[in-house]
Every structure is written in C-alpha cells, then in structure tokens.
Design an enzyme around this catalytic site. Structure first.
Site, PDB file in Angstrom:
ATOM      1  CG  ASP A   1      -2.027  -0.998   1.200  1.00  0.00           C
ATOM      2  OD1 ASP A   1      -1.940  -1.943   0.401  1.00  0.00           O
ATOM      3  OD2 ASP A   1      -2.977  -0.860   1.999  1.00  0.00           O
TER       4      ASP A   1
ATOM      5  CE  LYS B   1      -4.944   2.211   2.884  1.00  0.00           C
ATOM      6  NZ  LYS B   1      -3.783   1.486   3.451  1.00  0.00           N
TER       7      LYS B   1
ATOM      8  CE  LYS C   1      -6.648  -1.042   3.078  1.00  0.00           C
ATOM      9  NZ  LYS C   1      -5.294  -1.588   3.311  1.00  0.00           N
TER      10      LYS C   1
END
Length: 228
Positions: A94, A158, A187
C-alpha cells in the site's frame, strides 16, 4: 446487504500502523487477524518479517505500507522500500502517492511514481494499492488521482492513510468507484468503526476495508481504538 462475520472478515485489512506499536502490540494484531481470518494484516514495513512468521499456517496476508504516511519520498526510495518489503514476505503493498505533485498538476510525475512501484510489485506477482489521501483533495482531485492510479498500473485505489484530517467518506468511495469502473479495487480506510459503517462502505463500492477496529466490527464489542 447482509454479510456474516466470516464474510465481512475477508474484506478487512486488520491494521496497526501506530508508530509506538511494540512487538507485543503487533503480535496481538496478528493473533486477532488469525482468529477472525481477515484478508490481511497491514503494518509498517519494518514489521513484515515478524508478521510473516506470526501468520505462518494461516491464509492471512502480510501487507506493508510504503512511503508512509506523507508520500513525499523519492520514487527510488519508494521502490527500494517496496523491494525490501516484498523480499521480507509482504504479499501486498500500500503506497502513498506524491500528494503535492498531484495537487500541483504534475500528473506525469504522479503516474511515473505509481508505475515504478507497480512494476516492482508486479515483478513478484503481488498486489499494489495506491493511497491518494482523500482528506487533502477536492472532488476533481480525487477523480484525477483515481484515474492516475489506474494509468499507473496499480490494482487498487485507497482513500486514506488514517493519519490526515479524516479517513474514508462514503461520497469519496462512491466517486472513486465511479471513476475506476466496476473491476478495479477500491479500499476504504480510516474511520470505519462498526459493522454498519463497514457495510455502507462496501455498498458504496469498497472491495477492501482498512481498519484497526476489526474486533469491534466483527464482534459488536465497544470500539476503544484511536486513529487508524
């Protein structure tokens, strides 16, 4: 939408990114993730070797955050951290985008930054999520950042680090889903503290949730977590 606890758990990246987290804290996070069979445990890259060992024999994946939490590191630094985390056992990455360059309109720089990390991640057949830090962006910038994430060959966009002024918001998740289409990962992270909030995020288009309140969400226990 109604999901069983087991079904909802597979949406969850059980997260502990607190800078003061000790080995005992990280171990507890791993034990909770294994107990509930979450999708993953998301930690700072330093902890990946320990987390990999703790999760041995489970289906829970270790995730490392990269360029965290500001995103204002060089691309070379992000790639080096990515490679190190992958070699240590991370199954997913991430990364935080270069938020300043996005807001400054330097889209080629943003795409190149994402693409370099994506290439390093995909070389190991792993997944890349790109944190755009929605709290610092207006709607047009959220849409642009989502488009650039797709262009950079990532796998997910995300919302948040959980370290800025706010976490995921339903309207932002909906906009991100509309922008990237039905098949790209989204996300929602930060600010999800209950079963109902988790379901709302999924209904808005999230395919993964980044939360530290996993136990509270999955058991209905009182949430006493702070931050991400």
């Amino acid at each position: 939408m109604k999901l069983s606890m087991a079904e909802l758990a597979k949406y969850i990246d059980h997260t502990n990114l607190k800078p003061e987290a000790t080995k005992a804290d990280i171990q507890k996070t791993c034990e909770e993730a294994a107990k509930f069979n979450t999708a993953s445990v998301c930690v700072n890259s330093y902890w990946i070797p320990f987390v990999k060992e703790q999760l041995k024999g489970t289906t829970v994946n270790p995730i490392a955050v990269i360029g965290f939490p500001l995103g204002a590191m060089s691309t070379k630094a992000k790639v080096a951290e990515t490679i190190d985390a992958l070699e240590a056992g991370a199954e997913e990455i991430d990364m935080v985008i270069n938020i300043g360059e996005l807001r400054g309109g330097n889209t080629d720089v943003v795409v190149a930054d994402i693409k370099a990390v994506a290439d390093a991640t995909h070389a190991k057949n792993k997944i890349l999520k790109v944190i755009i830090e929605t709290a610092l962006l207006n709607k047009d910038e959220i849409k642009l950042a989502s488009e650039l994430t797709v262009k950079g060959d990532a796998d997910f966009v995300k919302t948040s680090t959980g370290f800025s002024t706010s976490g995921a918001k339903l309207e932002d998740v909906k906009l991100m889903r509309e922008t990237v289409g039905p098949d790209f990962g989204v996300k929602a992270s930060g600010g999800v503290h209950s079963y109902d909030e988790a379901i709302e995020m999924i209904e808005a288009g999230a395919t993964r949730l980044g939360v530290s309140a996993t136990v509270a969400i999955l058991t209905g226990a009182k949430d006493d977590s702070q931050g991400y």
